[in-house]
Design a protein around this motif. Structure first.
Motif: not given
Ligand code: KIV
Length: 281
Positions: A23, A25, A42, A44-45, A114, A138, A183, A204, A214
């Motif tokens: 990830t 940001y 990613l 990611g959220d 995703k 996911h 995950e 992950i 991941v």
């Molecule tokens: O938001 C995120 O970081 C994810 C992880 C599973 C990689 O979805």
């Protein structure tokens, strides 16, 4: 490195060449991840938890995600960039999912988006794929559904749950997903899914048999001094190192050691003398 595309990921899967996926940001981490040759990034959220300090990913919105995605794309123009669809950006309706997914692609420069869920989001995945938005599914532990799952727990550990996950992966592929992330599922389940999938799989906490691995960047660089999920490996102790730097900065300022002469801008001696005369101490 050449631009990583979905074809790059498919080729690596075909060659059984393990892929890397982290990830990011913001721009500085994106720069470093691209420099390290990470295949997939990613936004990611998880940003809600590791950047904004929320206790879950649910408060994350499109308004938080879009600036982050743009910054990461600037730092990593060649990575395969995935935008994570935040809670309630795709659940309410297919048109809303397409509109928000389209923003990740058009405004954010993503290669895919995703979204979380198995068979229950198959119609959304199909509609998005038809609308030219590549989707990474996911499954397994899906943090947006933590309240329904009873917390952040490994999934697919009994036979019925394992079979359901294996079916979900196939359903998502048939619905048009271009890749799948798993995950917190047993390695045995991820191995079956990966073997049966003709699309790349990423794990992950899903064992070594996925096509790629991941991790969340802040976890793997040891940014936080707190208990992490079983599947995290810390490759550095960055938080401790930053803390040492902050404490040293504070100490040096308090002791008058910083800034030193080499951190100051010089001025011609005659100008300095004239200034001193005009403004005596
Ligand atoms: O938001 C995120 O970081 C994810 C992880 C599973 C990689 O979805």
């Amino acid at each position: 490195m050449p631009k990583v595309t979905i074809q790059t990921l498919r080729d690596k899967k075909a060659r059984k060449e393990p892929m890397t996926f982290l990830t990011a940001y913001d721009y500085p981490f994106a720069l470093l991840e691209q420099k390290a040759g990470i295949d997939v990034i990613l936004v990611g959220d998880s940003m809600g938890m590791v950047v904004y300090g929320y206790s879950s990913t649910l408060p994350v919105t499109m308004d938080l995600m879009m600036p982050a995605v743009k910054a990461v794309r600037l730092g990593a123009p060649d990575a395969y960039l995935v935008g994570d669809m935040p809670y309630m950006s795709y659940q309410p309706s297919i048109p809303e999912a397409i509109r928000n997914g389209g923003r990740f692609m058009a405004e954010g420069g993503c290669d895919a988006v995703k979204l979380e869920g198995g068979r229950e989001v198959a119609d959304v995945v199909t509609a998005m794929a038809k609308a030219t938005i590549p989707v990474m599914g996911h499954i397994g532990l899906t943090p947006q559904a933590a309240a329904q799952l009873g917390g952040y727990k490994a999934q697919g550990r009994d036979l019925a749950a394992a079979v359901r996950l294996i079916e979900d992966a196939k359903i998502l592929e048939e619905a048009g997903a271009s890749s799948i992330l798993m995950e917190a599922v047993p390695a045995e389940v991820a191995a079956v899914i990966t073997r049966r999938a003709s699309i790349p799989t990423f794990g992950i906490g899903a064992g070594p048999h996925c096509d790629g691995q991941v991790l969340v960047i802040h976890d793997m660089i040891g940014m936080f001094d707190r208990k992490l999920a079983k599947f995290v490996k810390k490759y550095a102790e960055t938080g401790a190192q930053i803390l040492r730097a902050l404490e040293e900065f504070k100490k040096e300022v308090v002791e008058g050691k910083f800034p030193a002469p080499e951190h100051c801008y010089p001025m011609p001696e005659d100008v300095a003398a004239e200034l001193k005369q005009r403004y005596p101490e």
